[in-house]
Design an enzyme around this catalytic site. Sequence first.
Site, PDB file in Angstrom:
ATOM      1  N   GLY A  14       0.779  -1.111   0.037  1.00 43.25           N
ATOM      2  CA  GLY A  14       0.063   0.234   0.088  1.00 43.25           C
ATOM      3  C   GLY A  14       0.897   1.438  -0.064  1.00 43.25           C
ATOM      4  N   ALA A  88      -1.034  -2.032   3.537  1.00 39.73           N
ATOM      5  CA  ALA A  88      -2.137  -1.880   2.653  1.00 39.73           C
ATOM      6  C   ALA A  88      -3.357  -2.734   3.466  1.00 39.73           C
ATOM      7  CB  ALA A  88      -1.905  -2.752   1.574  1.00 39.73           C
ATOM      8  N   SER A  89      -4.479  -1.775   3.525  1.00 40.55           N
ATOM      9  CA  SER A  89      -5.690  -2.343   4.046  1.00 40.55           C
ATOM     10  C   SER A  89      -6.936  -1.268   3.996  1.00 40.55           C
ATOM     11  CB  SER A  89      -5.792  -2.441   5.720  1.00 40.55           C
ATOM     12  OG  SER A  89      -6.961  -3.202   6.191  1.00 40.55           O
ATOM     13  N   LYS A 169     -10.010  -4.498  11.087  1.00 38.55           N
ATOM     14  CA  LYS A 169      -8.472  -4.127  11.602  1.00 38.55           C
ATOM     15  C   LYS A 169      -8.348  -5.284  12.948  1.00 38.55           C
ATOM     16  CE  LYS A 169      -6.004  -1.513  10.224  1.00 38.55           C
ATOM     17  NZ  LYS A 169      -5.085  -1.887   9.179  1.00 38.55           N
ATOM     18  N   PRO A 193      -1.891   3.701  15.003  1.00 44.52           N
ATOM     19  CA  PRO A 193      -2.217   5.102  14.729  1.00 44.52           C
ATOM     20  C   PRO A 193      -3.543   5.693  15.121  1.00 44.52           C
ATOM     21  CG  PRO A 193      -1.204   4.237  12.659  1.00 44.52           C
ATOM     22  CD  PRO A 193      -1.818   3.041  13.769  1.00 44.52           C
TER      23      PRO A 193
END
Length: 333
Positions: A14, A88-89, A169, A193
């Site tokens: 990502g 990446a997600s 997540k 984060p």
Amino acid sequence: MANQNREEVVCVTGANGFIGTWLVKTLLEKQTPRYKINATIFPNSDPSHLFTLHPEAQSRITIFPVNILGSTAVSSAIKNCSGVFHVASPCTLEDPTDPQKELLEPAVQGTLNVLEASKRAGVKRVVLTSSISAMVPNPNWPEKKAIDETSWTDVEYCKLRGKWYPVSKTEAEKLAWEFREKNDGIDVVAVHPGTCLGELIQKEMNASSAVLQRLMVGSKDTQECYWLGAVHVKDVARAHVLVYETPTAAGRYLCVNGIYQFSSFAKTVSELYPDFPIHSFPDETQPGLTPCKDAARRLIDLGLVFTPIQDAIKEAAESLMAKGFLQRTPSKN
């Protein structure tokens, strides 16, 4: 972990997203070691801004168009790498039409594909970009205790309310720890984060910047109990590199510039931009949330110095205006 005496190849998944771009920039600016980067991007997305990040970017970045659900393609990007940053997600503020396909499968299966490829390649450490959303909401967290790295999101609570991003997540991170437990020789460290703010280098607006953009045009969304605080995206990128390069780093690392009510964040934005129609929230928009100035103590102890949140807000707002996502002269409507 990083070897200070040689060139090192790492993979960033990502890489052309908001956090990914700043992470690539941070890696390119390091001198010891000198990083070369296998940058995965979603097929047909634009990586051109990555080559503006550093004078040597052209020779040190290799682009891999990769659907994270394709294990063979993922393996090709990670092969010969000593470390992996799995950023990446999918992330969106909008409710998904098909949560399984849009969020859960890419997050969970994508993480598994990265971990399996990392194991085959002999990668020693994978730094996972998790999220504050894997820590909250947690309705059973003790009252008057600040959230820390031991907190986990209540997945069933989120499912009942149709909040699928925290589910994605949380399940992806739990899978990563289970994989680590079952497979010797590969290490996993997670960075969590909060709302990431700062300059938009890429062309698109990311979800965290959209939180600020909506607030500045009058949104009354309090972020419910998901809000814990904001952080400059460059500090998030530095945190990733720091936990990668620190041999003793382990476990989960909360990455926010303090835990505070959304109302105090909105007040700070309003003070910086008094001409914008920023809603004034009650002081206790989220009952039970305990503020904590040094919530990211584990990262602070590793040496990370956080950027003042006012600076992050100003850089993000000015960037949103420069790119046309926010009117420089507020609308009167």
